[in-house]
Structures are given as C-alpha cells and as structure tokens.
Design an enzyme around this catalytic site. Structure first.
Site, mmCIF file in Angstrom:
data_model
loop_
_atom_site.group_PDB
_atom_site.id
_atom_site.type_symbol
_atom_site.label_atom_id
_atom_site.label_comp_id
_atom_site.label_asym_id
_atom_site.label_seq_id
_atom_site.Cartn_x
_atom_site.Cartn_y
_atom_site.Cartn_z
ATOM 1 N N TRP A 182 8.455 -7.431 2.432
ATOM 2 C CA TRP A 182 8.439 -8.302 3.609
ATOM 3 C C TRP A 182 9.527 -9.360 3.587
ATOM 4 O O TRP A 182 9.766 -10.015 4.589
ATOM 5 C CB TRP A 182 7.080 -9.031 3.682
ATOM 6 N N ASN A 183 10.165 -9.570 2.434
ATOM 7 C CA ASN A 183 10.975 -10.792 2.312
ATOM 8 C C ASN A 183 12.270 -10.741 3.126
ATOM 9 O O ASN A 183 12.731 -11.760 3.617
ATOM 10 C CB ASN A 183 11.243 -11.134 0.846
ATOM 11 N N LYS A 206 7.785 3.267 4.950
ATOM 12 C CA LYS A 206 6.587 2.434 5.021
ATOM 13 C C LYS A 206 6.991 0.980 4.772
ATOM 14 O O LYS A 206 7.072 0.513 3.643
ATOM 15 C CB LYS A 206 5.550 2.860 3.960
ATOM 16 N N PRO A 207 7.260 0.256 5.863
ATOM 17 C CA PRO A 207 7.583 -1.165 5.693
ATOM 18 C C PRO A 207 6.330 -1.950 5.321
ATOM 19 O O PRO A 207 5.210 -1.455 5.491
ATOM 20 C CB PRO A 207 8.080 -1.576 7.085
ATOM 21 N N ASP A 208 6.524 -3.167 4.832
ATOM 22 C CA ASP A 208 5.372 -3.995 4.483
ATOM 23 C C ASP A 208 4.573 -4.348 5.745
ATOM 24 O O ASP A 208 5.131 -4.582 6.818
ATOM 25 C CB ASP A 208 5.845 -5.284 3.805
ATOM 26 N N GLY A 257 10.322 -3.845 -4.320
ATOM 27 C CA GLY A 257 9.124 -4.675 -4.380
ATOM 28 C C GLY A 257 8.935 -5.205 -5.786
ATOM 29 O O GLY A 257 9.904 -5.389 -6.531
ATOM 30 N N SER A 258 7.694 -5.419 -6.159
ATOM 31 C CA SER A 258 7.420 -6.062 -7.439
ATOM 32 C C SER A 258 7.570 -5.064 -8.595
ATOM 33 O O SER A 258 7.429 -3.853 -8.420
ATOM 34 C CB SER A 258 6.002 -6.635 -7.431
ATOM 35 N N GLU A 279 14.060 -1.167 -6.904
ATOM 36 C CA GLU A 279 14.706 -2.485 -6.820
ATOM 37 C C GLU A 279 13.587 -3.506 -6.975
ATOM 38 O O GLU A 279 12.792 -3.688 -6.064
ATOM 39 C CB GLU A 279 15.382 -2.666 -5.449
ATOM 40 N N LEU A 280 13.559 -4.184 -8.126
ATOM 41 C CA LEU A 280 12.356 -4.954 -8.455
ATOM 42 C C LEU A 280 12.640 -6.456 -8.579
ATOM 43 O O LEU A 280 13.582 -6.954 -8.002
ATOM 44 C CB LEU A 280 11.746 -4.374 -9.731
ATOM 45 N N CYS A 313 14.963 -11.646 -3.970
ATOM 46 C CA CYS A 313 14.975 -11.066 -5.319
ATOM 47 C C CYS A 313 16.134 -11.568 -6.144
ATOM 48 O O CYS A 313 16.026 -11.698 -7.352
ATOM 49 C CB CYS A 313 15.004 -9.546 -5.217
ATOM 50 N N GLU A 411 8.340 -14.677 -12.434
ATOM 51 C CA GLU A 411 9.002 -14.904 -11.157
ATOM 52 C C GLU A 411 8.074 -15.718 -10.244
ATOM 53 O O GLU A 411 6.916 -15.356 -10.042
ATOM 54 C CB GLU A 411 9.280 -13.536 -10.516
#
Ligand code: NAD
Length: 542
Positions: A182-183, A206-208, A257-258, A279-280, A313, A411
């Site tokens: 979502w960021n 699948k977007p947030d 995401g996370s 990509e975390l 991120c 984080e």
C-alpha cells in the site's frame, strides 16, 4: 514545525459527500462518485458478492466499497490471462513497446487525477504522490526504449567457430502473479508488471486492499494505452486468504512487502519450483562523513527519513554521523525538520502527510515509547497529532538509541530516525552492515570517489552518494533490490525484465557432428578435440 489545517484543502471532482442514506443505498460505493467507482471496480475479478470498504486516512467516510475475489475468482482470472497471453506473446516487441509509450504520456496527462486518488487513499503528501507518477513514467519509457536490447534474440559464440551457431531467445514465463503493498499504491501496482507485459507475459495482480482504487485507476490507464484488458487481471482480497491461490497458479511471482510475508511466499514458490523476486523491508543506514557538506546532508536527511512519512522501503532509519560534524549536522537536521509543514490534505505545501492506518500509527507510537522508556532522547517530534489527522505523527529524531530498543534493529516504517556518532569510517561501515537487512544506503561526502569506494563496502543492493534514495530509484537502468533479508532478485534494469523470461538456447551444428568422424576412435577424437581447444584458447576465443 508548521501545520496544515486538518480540513482537506481541495476536493477532486470525483469526490461527493456520499448518498444521503448510505445504509439504504444499493450502490457498492459512497464517498466517491458512484459511476467513477464503478468504472474502476469493473476490472476486479469478482463473483463473490462480497465487498470491502476502502477508507481514507484523511477523510471521514469510506471512499468506496470494492468487490472481493474468491479463490475461484483467482483461478478464473488465471485461466483468462493464460488464454490471452498466447496472442499477446505473438505481437511484436515494437507493438508492446508502443503501448508503454502511450502509457507514459497518459500518466503525465492524467497526473492530477492519479495524485488526488493516491492522496485520498494513502494520506501521503502531494509531492510524494507526484513521485509515484514520475517513477512510473520513467519505468514505462525506460523499458519501451530498451526493449530490443533486453529481448532480442542474441547470437553467442558457438562451440566451434563457423560450425556451431548458437542463439539465445527470451521466452515469456507465461502468467506472472504480482502482489504489491500500500505504501506506493500507484507505482508499486504497475512498475513491476510493465516489463512483464513487454516480455510477452500476462499478469494477475493483487494490490493491497487499502489502496485498491489507485491500482484500479492505473489499470484503466493500461487499457487506454492499448494493452488488451485480458492480459492484466486484477484480484482483490486479504493476502492471507487469496494470496495462496495466486502463488499456486502463477508461473512466476513478484512480491513486494514485508520480509515475513516474503519468506512465506518463497517457501510456497519453492514447493512448485517456480521463480520469485522479493522486494522486502530494510533498516537503511545513512552515513555523513567528516568532509560532508553539512547543510546538503541535513537537507538530504529530511527527505531520506521523512519522505512518505517514512513508509518507504528505501528510507533511512539509522543515521551515522562523523564525530567532527555531528553537532553541526544535528543542529541543521533538527531545524530543517522543525521547519517542515505537517498535515493531511491535497495541498502541495504539505511536506509530510499522514500515516496510512491505525496499525502504522500504533507501530510508530510503540517504537518511540519503547525507546524513550529505555532512555532514548527525543530531539524533535515524538507525538501523534490527532488535531491534524487521525494517523498523523510528527517527524521524530531520536538520540541514545541502544540495542535493547525495538527501533534499533526492527523496521519502524514510519517517520522516526536514530542518530549515532561515529569515530572512524571502518566503524561506521561495520555498524551500517549490522543486522539482517541490506536494502538501501546513503553516503554524504564532498569527495565523490571516496563516497563510491565506501559504498562498495556496504552490504546493500543500492547505495546513493550525496542523495537519499532518488538517485538509484530513478536510474531505471540500474537494478534495484535487497541483499540478505531485504530480498531476492531485482526490479529495474536488465534483471528487472529478464526475471520474467526463460532463456532458451538454440544451437545448430553445421557440416560435422560433435562426435568421432571418419571412423576415428574415441581416443583419437579426444586428442583432436584437445588440440582444437588449445588452439581456440590461443586465438583468445571465449
Ligand atoms: P505485507 O507483507 O503485510 O503485505 C504486502 C502485500 O502482501 C499486500 O498486498 C498483502 O495483501 C499481501 N499479503 C499479505 N499476506 C500474504 C500472504 N500470506 N500471501 C500472499 N500475499 C500476502 O507488507 P506491508 O506491511 O503491507 O508492507 C510494508 C512492507 O513492505 C515493509 O516492510 C516495507 O519495507 C516493504 N516494502 C518493500 C519495498 C521494496 O521495494 N523493497 C517496497 C515497498 C514496501
């Protein structure tokens, strides 16, 4: 710190005050103009009848109700994408690149509408939303203009000169599943999918759930740019509920995401032997060396730490400053931070906007309270600002953070940074490399060569010299991604598109076989082959 009035300064044309009686309104949406919402949500693969309310962190009513996808809807979306991919892959590279260039122009032309929606859904500052438009346009242009470089069949040296002709084709993987956060709701929704489409794949995205509308507006632009609608399917729903169905059907997964979710997805992909890029998260360090231009470093630090209210991120949460300039830097950084305009609204004058949700606010508050309880000092900030918006938190600078505090190694993903003094560059590099993340770093120095040399010692996928993150993020030819627990694989550059292709080698042998000829024994053949290998080496062949 200046403040922006909590009332939103401008309401884009699509925003209404909602129906007089939302409970009895049969439409799926209120808060946004109904026909506008319908034009966006028609692209969600959904037969479930379920909807999910998308709320605005800076508004008072839900913006819309978005249809939700069941696991069967996800499977159907894959079936449609799989069928469409076949004819899409048969188009030429130039046809696909032309769609990307049309998208580039549409993004710039429709930027006000895009930015308005990003701000409504995420609460971020308008200037941060604009950067999403710019990054996505850069991505579209870069891949369109470099399409042949990355995708054309390459001739490579064959086993024997003239006798063996070898070529490498780039074959699309098929249907790529993209799970995005979502960021950065606009750029994260599309930027990884554009090279996938260019390479001849279809996408199921699948977007947030918190930022579905922005992702759907982006998809509308894809349609207008000329991509066949069936090659980009959208599914909606909570990650833990439909994410598994997506990973189970995809030929490749691109996840942002996370780290915790990324590890889960990597395990699911391993079971199916399909590839993934992840990509975390990060705990990114910035180093201010003793010869740095202190004012420039302080200006860079405000962007490095507080862009997108720290929900980025690649933003910096650890700032290591040389002893010789520490006091001057801290004065400059604190005063620049206190001069920032904080608020929740659509105005360009907001420097830092709202956090997206109560969950984000809770994490930020918990990290700061924990640090203060254990002895850290707040140099500025340190408070939620409900007077400006329900999830607004002040830009916060901490000193005296130690390893027992949550914000030391975890984080925060918010507008909070810890300052540390260092005495030698070796020590700074060692502390920057501490921990399990390795996403992004920044080095400030007046000596560019020294900065670049130091950058090579930092275990991060990207390092910016005399810039926060924009220099690497905006250099589309340079791969971007994390080392260690910050990820696997890269977006951008050649890696960012080759991940969506299989390299297929086709070699044609002319005139003679690679086997004993003319009744030669295996032993003689080995001697002939050995002599030819020596000769090829002498001739300098690869
Ligand atoms: P998250 O992992 O909870 O969610 C990210 C996405 O994964 C969402 O679309 C979510 O619905 C989906 N998801 C959640 N659980 C899932 C599951 N079990 N199966 C499949 N999908 C699932 O992350 P978040 O907290 O929403 O996002 C913030 C994190 O993302 C931060 O750690 C940040 O550093 C990271 N991030 C990284 C980058 C990057 O490029 N490295 C960019 C943006 C954000």
């Amino acid at each position: 710190m200046s403040e922006q009035s909590p009332t939103t300064p401008g309401r884009p044309g699509h925003i209404t005050d909602g129906p007089a009686d939302p409970e009895h309104d049969s439409s799926a949406a209120y808060g946004l103009d109904r026909s506008y919402v319908a034009s966006l949500t028609r692209r969600v693969a959904s037969t479930s009848g379920e909807t999910h309310a998308v709320s605005s962190p800076i508004g008072h009513t839900p913006l819309a109700h978005v249809p939700q996808s069941s696991q069967a809807d996800v499977a159907d979306a894959f079936a449609r994408a799989r069928k469409a991919q076949v004819s899409w892959a048969a188009t030429t590279i130039d046809q696909r690149a032309a769609c990307l260039l049309r998208l580039h122009d549409l993004l710039l032309d429709r930027q006000d509408e895009l930015i308005d929606l990003v701000v409504w859904e995420s609460g971020k500052a308008r200037k941060d939303a604009y950067l999403e438009v710019a990054h996505l346009a850069l991505t579209a242009r870069y891949y369109a203009r470099t399409a042949h470089e990355h995708l054309d069949t390459q001739r490579v040296g064959g086993m024997f000169p003239l006798l063996t002709r070898a070529e490498v084709h780039r074959v699309p993987k098929g249907v790529v599943g993209i799970i995005s956060p979502w960021n950065y709701p606009l750029t994260m929704a599309l930027c990884d999918g554009l090279p996938a489409l260019l390479a001849g794949n279809a996408v199921v995205a699948k977007p947030d759930a918190q930022t579905m509308l922005t992702a759907l507006l982006a998809v509308q632009l894809l349609d207008e740019a000329g991509f066949p609608p069936e090659v980009w399917q959208v599914v909606a729903g909570p990650g833990p509920e439909i994410g598994g169905a997506l990973v189970a059907a995809a030929d490749y997964i691109c996840f942002t995401g996370s780290t915790a979710t990324g590890k889960l997805i990597a395990r699911q992909c391993a079971d199916r032997l399909v590839g993934c890029s992840l990509e975390l998260g990060g705990k990114n360090p910035m180093l201010v060396l003793r010869d740095a231009d202190v004012q420039r470093a302080a200006e860079g630090a405000t962007r490095a730490v507080f862009s997108n209210a720290g929900q980025l991120c690649v933003s910096m949460e650890r700032l290591f400053v040389a002893d010789q300039v520490y006091d001057r830097f801290v004065d400059a950084f604190v005063s620049r931070t206190e001069a920032m305009t904080l608020g929740a609204g659509h105005d360009w004058s907001v420097d830092m906007g709202s956090l997206i949700s109560q969950a984000q606010l809770d994490t930020v508050t918990a990290h700061v309270e924990d640090a203060v309880a254990k002895g850290a000092q707040v140099l500025t900030g340190g408070r939620a600002r409900p007077d400006l918006g329900p999830f607004v938190y002040e830009p916060t600078i901490l000193e005296g953070v130690s390893a027992d505090m949550q914000c030391f190694g975890h984080e925060t993903f918010g507008p909070v940074v810890a300052l540390y003094r260092f005495h030698s560059e070796d020590e700074a590099v060692e502390r920057a490399n501490d921990g399990s993340y390795g996403l992004n770093a920044s080095v400030y120095t007046r000596d560019g060569a020294r900065g670049r040399a130091l950058a090579r010692r930092i275990k991060c996928g990207t390092v910016n010299v005399n810039e926060a993150f924009g220099a690497t993020f905006g250099s589309l030819g340079a791969p971007m991604g994390g080392m260690r627990e910050s990820g696997m694989g890269r977006r951008q550059g050649a890696e960012g598109i080759h991940r969506y292709t299989e390299a297929q080698s086709v070699a044609t042998q002319r005139l003679v076989p690679i086997a004993p000829m003319f009744g030669m024994s295996e032993e003689v053949n080995a001697k002939v082959l050995t002599a030819s290998l020596r000769l090829l080496n002498k001739l300098g062949r690869a």
